[in-house]
Design a protein around this motif. Structure first.
Motif, PDB file in Angstrom:
ATOM      1  N   ARG A 197     -58.715  24.294  53.062  1.00  0.00           N
ATOM      2  CA  ARG A 197     -57.452  24.445  52.344  1.00  0.00           C
ATOM      3  C   ARG A 197     -56.283  24.486  53.316  1.00  0.00           C
ATOM      4  O   ARG A 197     -56.239  25.336  54.193  1.00  0.00           O
ATOM      5  N   GLY A 198     -55.349  23.572  53.119  1.00  0.00           N
ATOM      6  CA  GLY A 198     -54.183  23.527  53.994  1.00  0.00           C
ATOM      7  C   GLY A 198     -52.983  24.175  53.346  1.00  0.00           C
ATOM      8  O   GLY A 198     -53.114  25.035  52.478  1.00  0.00           O
ATOM      9  N   CYS A 199     -51.808  23.720  53.767  1.00  0.00           N
ATOM     10  CA  CYS A 199     -50.563  24.264  53.230  1.00  0.00           C
ATOM     11  C   CYS A 199     -50.168  23.494  51.975  1.00  0.00           C
ATOM     12  O   CYS A 199     -49.978  22.282  52.012  1.00  0.00           O
ATOM     13  N   LEU A 200     -50.042  24.221  50.873  1.00  0.00           N
ATOM     14  CA  LEU A 200     -49.679  23.599  49.595  1.00  0.00           C
ATOM     15  C   LEU A 200     -48.330  22.889  49.697  1.00  0.00           C
ATOM     16  O   LEU A 200     -48.149  21.789  49.171  1.00  0.00           O
ATOM     17  N   ILE A 201     -47.381  23.532  50.373  1.00  0.00           N
ATOM     18  CA  ILE A 201     -46.026  22.982  50.454  1.00  0.00           C
ATOM     19  C   ILE A 201     -46.032  21.692  51.292  1.00  0.00           C
ATOM     20  O   ILE A 201     -45.393  20.700  50.929  1.00  0.00           O
ATOM     21  N   GLY A 202     -46.785  21.709  52.388  1.00  0.00           N
ATOM     22  CA  GLY A 202     -46.906  20.511  53.215  1.00  0.00           C
ATOM     23  C   GLY A 202     -47.594  19.380  52.467  1.00  0.00           C
ATOM     24  O   GLY A 202     -47.145  18.236  52.499  1.00  0.00           O
ATOM     25  N   ALA A 203     -48.675  19.716  51.766  1.00  0.00           N
ATOM     26  CA  ALA A 203     -49.437  18.686  51.057  1.00  0.00           C
ATOM     27  C   ALA A 203     -48.607  18.056  49.943  1.00  0.00           C
ATOM     28  O   ALA A 203     -48.585  16.828  49.787  1.00  0.00           O
ATOM     29  N   LEU A 204     -47.900  18.880  49.179  1.00  0.00           N
ATOM     30  CA  LEU A 204     -47.091  18.333  48.081  1.00  0.00           C
ATOM     31  C   LEU A 204     -45.878  17.567  48.618  1.00  0.00           C
ATOM     32  O   LEU A 204     -45.464  16.570  48.034  1.00  0.00           O
ATOM     33  N   SER A 205     -45.335  18.014  49.744  1.00  0.00           N
ATOM     34  CA  SER A 205     -44.229  17.278  50.363  1.00  0.00           C
ATOM     35  C   SER A 205     -44.698  15.892  50.781  1.00  0.00           C
ATOM     36  O   SER A 205     -44.014  14.891  50.555  1.00  0.00           O
ATOM     37  N   GLN A 206     -45.869  15.863  51.385  1.00  0.00           N
ATOM     38  CA  GLN A 206     -46.431  14.594  51.856  1.00  0.00           C
ATOM     39  C   GLN A 206     -46.678  13.649  50.676  1.00  0.00           C
ATOM     40  O   GLN A 206     -46.352  12.468  50.730  1.00  0.00           O
ATOM     41  N   GLU A 207     -47.225  14.219  49.595  1.00  0.00           N
ATOM     42  CA  GLU A 207     -47.646  13.374  48.473  1.00  0.00           C
ATOM     43  C   GLU A 207     -46.484  12.995  47.549  1.00  0.00           C
ATOM     44  O   GLU A 207     -46.397  11.862  47.100  1.00  0.00           O
ATOM     45  N   LEU A 208     -45.620  13.957  47.257  1.00  0.00           N
ATOM     46  CA  LEU A 208     -44.635  13.748  46.195  1.00  0.00           C
ATOM     47  C   LEU A 208     -43.196  13.840  46.679  1.00  0.00           C
ATOM     48  O   LEU A 208     -42.271  13.605  45.900  1.00  0.00           O
ATOM     49  N   GLY A 209     -43.026  14.192  47.964  1.00  0.00           N
ATOM     50  CA  GLY A 209     -41.687  14.438  48.489  1.00  0.00           C
ATOM     51  C   GLY A 209     -40.717  13.304  48.204  1.00  0.00           C
ATOM     52  O   GLY A 209     -39.569  13.538  47.817  1.00  0.00           O
ATOM     53  N   ALA A 210     -41.188  12.063  48.389  1.00  0.00           N
ATOM     54  CA  ALA A 210     -40.267  10.933  48.251  1.00  0.00           C
ATOM     55  C   ALA A 210     -40.018  10.571  46.792  1.00  0.00           C
ATOM     56  O   ALA A 210     -39.101   9.810  46.495  1.00  0.00           O
ATOM     57  N   HIS A 211     -40.820  11.093  45.875  1.00  0.00           N
ATOM     58  CA  HIS A 211     -40.780  10.589  44.502  1.00  0.00           C
ATOM     59  C   HIS A 211     -40.204  11.546  43.471  1.00  0.00           C
ATOM     60  O   HIS A 211     -39.460  11.136  42.590  1.00  0.00           O
ATOM     61  N   SER A 212     -40.584  12.814  43.558  1.00  0.00           N
ATOM     62  CA  SER A 212     -40.194  13.741  42.510  1.00  0.00           C
ATOM     63  C   SER A 212     -38.968  14.542  42.925  1.00  0.00           C
ATOM     64  O   SER A 212     -39.035  15.381  43.825  1.00  0.00           O
ATOM     65  N   ALA A 213     -37.838  14.280  42.257  1.00  0.00           N
ATOM     66  CA  ALA A 213     -36.595  14.978  42.616  1.00  0.00           C
ATOM     67  C   ALA A 213     -36.718  16.479  42.367  1.00  0.00           C
ATOM     68  O   ALA A 213     -36.221  17.288  43.144  1.00  0.00           O
ATOM     69  N   VAL A 214     -37.396  16.873  41.287  1.00  0.00           N
ATOM     70  CA  VAL A 214     -37.537  18.292  40.943  1.00  0.00           C
ATOM     71  C   VAL A 214     -38.367  19.004  42.014  1.00  0.00           C
ATOM     72  O   VAL A 214     -37.980  20.049  42.540  1.00  0.00           O
ATOM     73  N   PHE A 215     -39.524  18.426  42.338  1.00  0.00           N
ATOM     74  CA  PHE A 215     -40.371  19.021  43.366  1.00  0.00           C
ATOM     75  C   PHE A 215     -39.632  19.055  44.697  1.00  0.00           C
ATOM     76  O   PHE A 215     -39.737  20.017  45.444  1.00  0.00           O
ATOM     77  N   ARG A 216     -38.904  17.970  44.993  1.00  0.00           N
ATOM     78  CA  ARG A 216     -38.285  17.855  46.310  1.00  0.00           C
ATOM     79  C   ARG A 216     -37.334  19.018  46.597  1.00  0.00           C
ATOM     80  O   ARG A 216     -37.404  19.627  47.658  1.00  0.00           O
ATOM     81  N   SER A 217     -36.445  19.335  45.652  1.00  0.00           N
ATOM     82  CA  SER A 217     -35.470  20.387  45.932  1.00  0.00           C
ATOM     83  C   SER A 217     -36.178  21.737  46.080  1.00  0.00           C
ATOM     84  O   SER A 217     -35.805  22.558  46.911  1.00  0.00           O
TER      85      SER A 217
END
Lengths: 217, 217
Positions: A111-131
């Motif tokens: 298990r890694g860092c949730l914030i890092g993993a979601l940034s990597q996966e969705l950072g460029a796409h989801s405006a809501v997640f990104r902020s």
């Protein structure tokens, strides 16, 4: 009686929501957002489908709740370890590296860092997640920068230190090391990074202090 | 005639395979492995389903080919930039940071590092991917370590430098900065990390050289 009954129901509701979020955290620190289905969350948490949709109208709303819960947990952890006045500031940073490294080992470095993993996966796409994700990193950087400023005040580090810049640098490297931890299935990348980072911070020089401080300005 | 026809067919086959791998690279630097379906690859490459399965019996085999192609591309890029004898070693590293930063801007900072993204997503789970991804990072670290050793030989950096350790540290931070690039949709994290990393490397001190070299041993 009615009030007590209401409390029990409110308590159960909170338990159900917490169980869903806990299951989501476990699943999303191991696998990608795209790969984790609502079915997986239901199976892991033992919660019924209807209850899930009662709390979370969409998978995105669920993802946001998992981010918020994880962020709150790490905010408390960073505050507890990096703000501990009974320990010297650099030893606090070492304690954070050490405790987190032992933490990932409890889960076999899966298990890694949730914030890092979601940034990597969705950072460029989801405006809501990104902020949301950017705000979490900004908060984490603030904790480390404050600890580094304490280290300067305690004369563990040179006055020349750019605490905000170094804190930003810490999180880039720490997230990279966490990614490699999963790849190598070992916490050694985290420990090596932590040691290298702390060693690389500028120390005050008692003998040639004035010269070294001014040469860096 | 038969031989020429065979050449044309072999050429077309190679083109088709290359088109599939190219489409896969574009898709997998933007989105997760779980999120990208064979359908997406077919739509992006314009290749028929039968052709895809002719070259790649499974999605995993396709993923491995995309990794290999990406690794070969970056091996050439690192060799070209970090091994360029006409430029000073530290300026080569600056050129790598600069060219890569401008490269991601061409894609509106939507595409990150394929190797980092797959490590984050699948590192803990897929044994086949894991060994491939680890080998890629080992090769990238070797390129940077060699460049840093050149910088020591050219007296740009102190003899006290642990080139392998610093190269490892570079890739942790660089991958973390690339992740943040996608989150912030800006190449500034990469530029800031590159500058901070290069500035933090130990310089030889002409005046107090002997003292500083020995104090770090």
């Amino acid at each position: 009686m009615r009030e007590a009954g209401g409390d029990v129901r409110a308590h159960r509701r909170a338990d159900t929501r917490a169980a869903i979020v806990r299951a989501g955290t476990a699943l999303l620190t191991e696998r990608s957002f795209a790969d984790v289905g609502i079915e997986d969350v239901l199976a892991q948490s033992g919660v019924a489908r209807g209850s899930f949709y009662h709390f979370f109208p969409s998978k995105e709303a669920f993802g946001e709740a998992v981010i918020d819960n994880y962020a709150a947990y790490f905010d408390r952890k960073l505050q507890r370890l990096l703000g501990d006045p009974s320990v010297s500031p650099l030893a606090r940073l070492e304690a954070y590296v050490d405790e987190t490294s032992r933490g990932v080992e409890k889960f076999d470095c899966m298990r890694g860092c949730l914030i890092g993993a979601l940034s990597q996966e969705l950072g460029a796409h989801s405006a809501v997640f990104r902020s949301r994700l950017e705000a979490v990193f900004a908060n984490w950087q603030r904790h480390v920068a404050d600890c580094l400023r304490d280290a300067v005040a305690a004369r563990e580090l040179s006055r020349s230190l750019d605490a905000d810049g170094a804190a930003e640098f810490f999180w880039y490297g720490w997230e990279g090391a966490l990614m490699r931890m999963k790849l190598e299935r070992s916490a050694e990348p985290m420990r090596r990074f932590g040691r290298h980072f702390i060693d690389s911070l500028p120390r005050p020089s008692r003998v040639r202090g004035a010269v070294r401080e001014s040469s860096r300005s």
